[in-house]
Write a protein that holds these residues in place. Sequence first.
Motif, PDB file in Angstrom:
ATOM      1  N   ASN A  86     -32.098  13.779  -0.193  1.00 44.08           N
ATOM      2  CA  ASN A  86     -32.719  12.820   0.725  1.00 44.08           C
ATOM      3  C   ASN A  86     -32.974  11.458   0.102  1.00 44.08           C
ATOM      4  O   ASN A  86     -32.752  10.430   0.749  1.00 44.08           O
ATOM      5  N   GLN A  87     -33.486  11.421  -1.137  1.00 42.98           N
ATOM      6  CA  GLN A  87     -33.800  10.130  -1.765  1.00 42.98           C
ATOM      7  C   GLN A  87     -32.547   9.288  -1.928  1.00 42.98           C
ATOM      8  O   GLN A  87     -32.535   8.098  -1.617  1.00 42.98           O
ATOM      9  N   ARG A  88     -31.491   9.894  -2.435  1.00 40.55           N
ATOM     10  CA  ARG A  88     -30.249   9.150  -2.655  1.00 40.55           C
ATOM     11  C   ARG A  88     -29.652   8.701  -1.322  1.00 40.55           C
ATOM     12  O   ARG A  88     -29.218   7.562  -1.184  1.00 40.55           O
ATOM     13  N   ASP A  89     -29.668   9.569  -0.328  1.00 41.53           N
ATOM     14  CA  ASP A  89     -29.150   9.204   0.993  1.00 41.53           C
ATOM     15  C   ASP A  89     -29.943   8.048   1.596  1.00 41.53           C
ATOM     16  O   ASP A  89     -29.376   7.149   2.214  1.00 41.53           O
ATOM     17  N   TYR A  90     -31.269   8.070   1.407  1.00 40.79           N
ATOM     18  CA  TYR A  90     -32.128   7.003   1.935  1.00 40.79           C
ATOM     19  C   TYR A  90     -31.767   5.658   1.296  1.00 40.79           C
ATOM     20  O   TYR A  90     -31.597   4.654   1.997  1.00 40.79           O
ATOM     21  N   ILE A  91     -31.615   5.645  -0.024  1.00 38.55           N
ATOM     22  CA  ILE A  91     -31.281   4.391  -0.710  1.00 38.55           C
ATOM     23  C   ILE A  91     -29.901   3.905  -0.278  1.00 38.55           C
ATOM     24  O   ILE A  91     -29.692   2.716  -0.052  1.00 38.55           O
ATOM     25  N   MET A  92     -28.955   4.821  -0.116  1.00 39.78           N
ATOM     26  CA  MET A  92     -27.606   4.424   0.305  1.00 39.78           C
ATOM     27  C   MET A  92     -27.586   3.848   1.714  1.00 39.78           C
ATOM     28  O   MET A  92     -26.694   3.068   2.062  1.00 39.78           O
TER      29      MET A  92
END
Length: 142
Positions: A86-92
């Motif tokens: 989730n964190q990486r997807d949010y930043i992307m």
Amino acid sequence: MSALTSMRPTLGLARTAAQASRNFSSSASRSVARMIITGRLANEPELQSTASGQDILKYTIGTSFGPKDNRQTSWFRVASFLPEGNQRDYIMSLPKGTLVYLEGDASMRSYEDADGKRHSSLNIVQRSLEVLSRPANTSEEQ
């Protein structure tokens, strides 16, 4: 003069106490350069893979300073090693122009290019990132 002489042993004890307390520290002694940057994303974050197959999230943050007629911008390249989730997807998903607050570890690297010219680069590895505001035109683009 006797006051100075009487202070010397006290200073020596203070130094010895400081050194002794370091010996009992639970963390390793090391140098760290930490940066805090508030700025806007220069582009949408990109996911890249290394030769070993590790994913790296890369993006650039721009900060501006100075009066409007002589404004200067500094660009900071940032890498993030967040695992898939989730964190990486949010930043992307963050669009260009998003105002962010970044805390990261910084290091300098010197290298020589193909022409033999020496260069230095500042490398920042993300520790935390907070979104302060999204650009106003985000809904128009979607």
